[in-house]
Motif scaffolding. Sequence first.
Motif, PDB file in Angstrom:
ATOM      1  N   VAL A   1       0.844  -1.199   0.000  1.00 46.94           N
ATOM      2  CA  VAL A   1       0.000   0.000   0.000  1.00 46.94           C
ATOM      3  C   VAL A   1       0.879   1.247   0.000  1.00 46.94           C
ATOM      4  O   VAL A   1       1.806   1.375   0.804  1.00 46.94           O
ATOM      5  CB  VAL A   1      -0.922   0.004   1.235  1.00 46.94           C
ATOM      6  CG1 VAL A   1      -1.765   1.273   1.261  1.00 46.94           C
ATOM      7  CG2 VAL A   1      -1.811  -1.225   1.221  1.00 46.94           C
TER       8      VAL A   1
ATOM      9  N   VAL B   1       0.481   5.522  -0.015  1.00 39.71           N
ATOM     10  CA  VAL B   1      -0.448   6.627   0.191  1.00 39.71           C
ATOM     11  C   VAL B   1       0.233   7.939  -0.171  1.00 39.71           C
ATOM     12  O   VAL B   1       1.363   8.199   0.249  1.00 39.71           O
ATOM     13  CB  VAL B   1      -0.937   6.686   1.651  1.00 39.71           C
ATOM     14  CG1 VAL B   1      -1.911   7.848   1.848  1.00 39.71           C
ATOM     15  CG2 VAL B   1      -1.595   5.380   2.047  1.00 39.71           C
TER      16      VAL B   1
ATOM     17  N   VAL C   1      -4.654   6.421  -2.618  1.00 44.56           N
ATOM     18  CA  VAL C   1      -4.121   5.144  -2.169  1.00 44.56           C
ATOM     19  C   VAL C   1      -3.905   4.235  -3.372  1.00 44.56           C
ATOM     20  O   VAL C   1      -4.836   3.989  -4.145  1.00 44.56           O
ATOM     21  CB  VAL C   1      -5.069   4.467  -1.159  1.00 44.56           C
ATOM     22  CG1 VAL C   1      -4.540   3.093  -0.757  1.00 44.56           C
ATOM     23  CG2 VAL C   1      -5.245   5.347   0.077  1.00 44.56           C
TER      24      VAL C   1
ATOM     25  N   GLU D   1      -1.011   1.807   7.091  1.00 42.89           N
ATOM     26  CA  GLU D   1      -0.574   2.915   6.238  1.00 42.89           C
ATOM     27  C   GLU D   1      -1.707   3.892   5.970  1.00 42.89           C
ATOM     28  O   GLU D   1      -1.514   5.100   5.892  1.00 42.89           O
ATOM     29  CB  GLU D   1      -0.029   2.367   4.914  1.00 42.89           C
ATOM     30  CG  GLU D   1       0.664   3.389   4.046  1.00 42.89           C
ATOM     31  CD  GLU D   1       2.017   3.793   4.581  1.00 42.89           C
ATOM     32  OE1 GLU D   1       2.565   4.792   4.086  1.00 42.89           O
ATOM     33  OE2 GLU D   1       2.520   3.118   5.506  1.00 42.89           O
ATOM     34  N   ILE D   2      -2.935   3.372   5.841  1.00 39.03           N
ATOM     35  CA  ILE D   2      -4.103   4.220   5.576  1.00 39.03           C
ATOM     36  C   ILE D   2      -4.562   4.900   6.859  1.00 39.03           C
ATOM     37  O   ILE D   2      -4.820   6.107   6.888  1.00 39.03           O
ATOM     38  CB  ILE D   2      -5.233   3.369   4.965  1.00 39.03           C
ATOM     39  CG1 ILE D   2      -4.778   2.788   3.617  1.00 39.03           C
ATOM     40  CG2 ILE D   2      -6.499   4.192   4.794  1.00 39.03           C
ATOM     41  CD1 ILE D   2      -5.755   1.800   3.016  1.00 39.03           C
TER      42      ILE D   2
ATOM     43  N   LEU E   1     -12.696   5.664   1.600  1.00 40.16           N
ATOM     44  CA  LEU E   1     -12.086   5.536   0.279  1.00 40.16           C
ATOM     45  C   LEU E   1     -13.139   5.114  -0.733  1.00 40.16           C
ATOM     46  O   LEU E   1     -14.103   4.419  -0.402  1.00 40.16           O
ATOM     47  CB  LEU E   1     -10.984   4.461   0.294  1.00 40.16           C
ATOM     48  CG  LEU E   1      -9.744   4.714   1.149  1.00 40.16           C
ATOM     49  CD1 LEU E   1      -8.917   3.438   1.208  1.00 40.16           C
ATOM     50  CD2 LEU E   1      -8.924   5.842   0.549  1.00 40.16           C
TER      51      LEU E   1
ATOM     52  N   GLU F   1      -9.530   9.290  -1.445  1.00 37.70           N
ATOM     53  CA  GLU F   1     -10.238   9.620  -0.211  1.00 37.70           C
ATOM     54  C   GLU F   1     -11.530  10.351  -0.522  1.00 37.70           C
ATOM     55  O   GLU F   1     -11.568  11.265  -1.361  1.00 37.70           O
ATOM     56  CB  GLU F   1      -9.355  10.498   0.675  1.00 37.70           C
ATOM     57  CG  GLU F   1      -9.980  10.865   1.999  1.00 37.70           C
ATOM     58  CD  GLU F   1      -9.080  11.745   2.838  1.00 37.70           C
ATOM     59  OE1 GLU F   1      -9.376  11.922   4.024  1.00 37.70           O
ATOM     60  OE2 GLU F   1      -8.078  12.256   2.298  1.00 37.70           O
TER      61      GLU F   1
END
Length: 369
Positions: A32, A34, A62, A101-102, A110, A134
């Motif tokens: 992932v 971002v 993302v 990570e998000i 999302l 987002e």
Amino acid sequence: MSSSPMTAAKLHDDLVLLDGGKRWPVPGASMVRVTMSANTDSQELPADGKAVTQLNEATGEVEVKVTMWTPAQWDAYQSLLAHLRRGTKSGPAVFTSTHPEIRGRRIKRLYFVSEEGGGYSPKGGYSATLKFSEKLKEKDKATAVGDAGTITIPGGGASGAGGTPGNWGSGGTTTAAGQASADSMLRSLVAPPVPLTGGNTTATPGFCSASVRVPATAAGVPAAVFGASARATEANANRMGLGRPWQPGVTQVGDMIGFANDPSGYGHLGTVVGFDKKDGMPLVAGNNLVTYRQKGGRFDGAGRPIDRHIDSRGVVRLDQLTTPKSQPTTIIRPGGWGAAPPKPKPRPIGPVAPIPQGMPSQNVQPPAR
């Protein structure tokens, strides 16, 4: 490794999308990435350098690189894609995720943007790339929150809202250029103030002309319209054919209203962003001393503002700006007038009195001598 924030590396390989009570695990291993991107506007300002205004909050993007090794994983991935493609009746499907990570970037919602297949190789297995963006909460155009507090349009009016026929408003009609100018002005009110020379900003009490110039030029109004003061701007607009003498019932959204007879001798300027739904009174946005006073601003014995730190940007009714000493004199229309406007019988907004000479400004702070 003890200093690494990745204390649970396995969590970074597993990505689960949450849709209400449903779980949609992304099969295989996920990498992932971002990024954040902001919608900004950069404007070259004469003698003031470059101003960069953020028009909204930064949006997270993302990207998920997926690697799969088994046919079962591939089949599960196809089921996930079918759900992503289907979306909902109101738009794309919206997900949440607890992926580190998000979650660490404070991204809560999302929606699916695109998928690109990378094919299969005996060594690397199946690969694909998913992209999400987002989803920010919808915001009311009439009320928006910025660093300086809350900007509220009085009377329930909004950009494009019509006034009552026969009153001060025009019924809400406008041009594309006028609407762009009004929208740009509203965005500027909730954005950080633009720095000017001498340590001032577009929010400093008295800098009405700069507070109008920055968003107006960003919306396409020629920079040549604006002079060193609001009064000079009126003169420039009249020479360019963009200015007409003030008349009630003619004003449209996006028009700039000038007060050349302000006692300061420098004039005052604001942009119409709507009309009060109660009586059609134009709602004027900009830097003004009515907002300054409402926020607790103080004045010296000569009537000049002394609290330079107070953000004087806001939206007020036109009759709040009008005093016996300061009446609207000119309507400046972005994009030009086209056909000649109607000519209703002029009438003052407030009681008219002889304008005393040498009085301090009611709307704009004279520059320091």
